[in-house]
Design an enzyme around this catalytic site. Structure first.
Site, PDB file in Angstrom:
ATOM      1  N   LYS A  82       0.843  -1.207   0.000  1.00  0.00           N
ATOM      2  CA  LYS A  82       0.000   0.000   0.000  1.00  0.00           C
ATOM      3  C   LYS A  82       0.871   1.247   0.000  1.00  0.00           C
ATOM      4  CE  LYS A  82      -4.272   0.243   2.515  1.00  0.00           C
ATOM      5  NZ  LYS A  82      -4.825   0.194   3.880  1.00  0.00           N
TER       6      LYS A  82
HETATM    7  C1  E4P Z   1      -8.236   0.420   4.447  1.00  0.00           C
HETATM    8  O1  E4P Z   1      -7.500   0.131   3.547  1.00  0.00           O
HETATM    9  C2  E4P Z   1      -8.239   1.740   5.102  1.00  0.00           C
HETATM   10  O2  E4P Z   1      -6.984   2.012   5.639  1.00  0.00           O
HETATM   11  C3  E4P Z   1      -9.320   1.775   6.156  1.00  0.00           C
HETATM   12  O3  E4P Z   1     -10.512   1.286   5.602  1.00  0.00           O
HETATM   13  C4  E4P Z   1      -9.527   3.142   6.758  1.00  0.00           C
HETATM   14  O4  E4P Z   1     -10.652   3.092   7.601  1.00  0.00           O
HETATM   15  P1  E4P Z   1     -11.012   4.247   8.634  1.00  0.00           P
HETATM   16  O5  E4P Z   1     -11.360   5.475   7.857  1.00  0.00           O
HETATM   17  O6  E4P Z   1     -12.177   3.725   9.405  1.00  0.00           O
HETATM   18  O7  E4P Z   1      -9.794   4.469   9.482  1.00  0.00           O
END
Ligand code: E4P
Length: 254
Positions: A82
């Site tokens: 990522k």
């Molecule tokens: C996933 O890849 C993201 O990092 C995650 O869904 C972020 O979620 P949040 O906005 O609840 O922290």
């Protein structure tokens, strides 16, 4: 639409895998911190039980991200690296993708950003629906718009609806055409729930048990009658037979 778990907690992932409904996992630095485990060890452990595990770089400069991204990718073949939607993130992501590493572009909040993710050959783009809702924008509309733009442009990058906060978000992501929705374990559990399923299942089991008990009762009654009959015969015979075993004729016939 594939279902991913948005967590780094091993036990939650293990449960989702046991249920047979989860195809992948997304982690981020916050989720790794919450799990309280070493980043590398935890990602490797998760990769033992499931494919498609996104693990995020924490460097900020392109060259550092590239080194870190390559190191993370080497942890396990199931890892997807990522990178953040920043100019450095895109430059590093492009080099990683060129190396054949699957890249997930995170922190996407617009269609234009999603187009940039596609331009570097990202495997996944992650629009954050919930965080847009939090600032009074329509997060799921962004997911739908990215899906429409990608279809129009015949872009193969997968759209992963992230920052999901409720079961309604999951339905909306599917209807918007997302390829993947990643969700907290609590939301996954809520997806199973429906009052009619619970009431229906309770009634099926009660009806089955009642019928079984009635059949059991009927059989016990029949068995009871049968055994009572079996018991009465020897008694009658014993009463009718004097000691010595000779049959005694009924009084009327005597
Ligand atoms: C996933 O890849 C993201 O990092 C995650 O869904 C972020 O979620 P949040 O906005 O609840 O922290």
């Amino acid at each position: 639409m594939k279902i991913f778990l948005d967590t780094a907690i091993y036990e939650e992932i293990q449960q989702g895998v046991e249920w047979g409904v989860v195809d992948g996992v997304t982690t981020n630095p916050t989720l790794i911190a919450k799990a309280g485990q070493d980043h590398e060890e935890q990602v490797k452990r998760i990769c033992q039980i499931i494919g498609n595990v996104s693990a995020e770089v924490v460097s900020e400069r392109k060259d550092d991200m590239l080194v870190e991204g390559r190191r993370i990718a080497a942890w396990h073949k199931n890892v997807i690296v990522k990178v953040p939607m920043t100019p450095d993130g895109m430059a590093a992501g492009k080099a990683l993708a060129r190396d054949g590493i699957r890249v997930n572009v995170t922190l996407c909040f617009s269609v234009n950003q999603a187009l940039l993710a596609a331009a570097i050959g990202a495997y996944i783009v992650s629009p954050f629906a919930g965080r847009l809702d939090d600032i009074n924008e329509d997060g799921m509309k962004l997911v739908a718009d990215i899906v429409a733009a990608y279809r129009q442009q015949e872009i193969k990058t997968k759209v992963l609806a992230a920052s999901i906060r409720s079961p309604v978000h999951v339905t909306q992501a599917a209807l918007a055409g997302a390829d993947i929705a990643t969700m907290p374990f609590a939301v996954l559990k809520q997806m199973f729930n429906h009052p009619l399923t619970e009431a229906g299942q309770k009634r099926f089991l009660e009806d089955y048990e009642r019928a079984r008990a009635e059949r059991g009762g009927a059989r016990a009654g029949a068995d009871g009658r049968a055994s009572a009959g079996e018991r009465s015969e020897p008694q009658k015979t014993q009463e009718a037979k004097p000691a010595g075993g000779r049959a005694v004729e009924p009084a009327a016939k005597r």
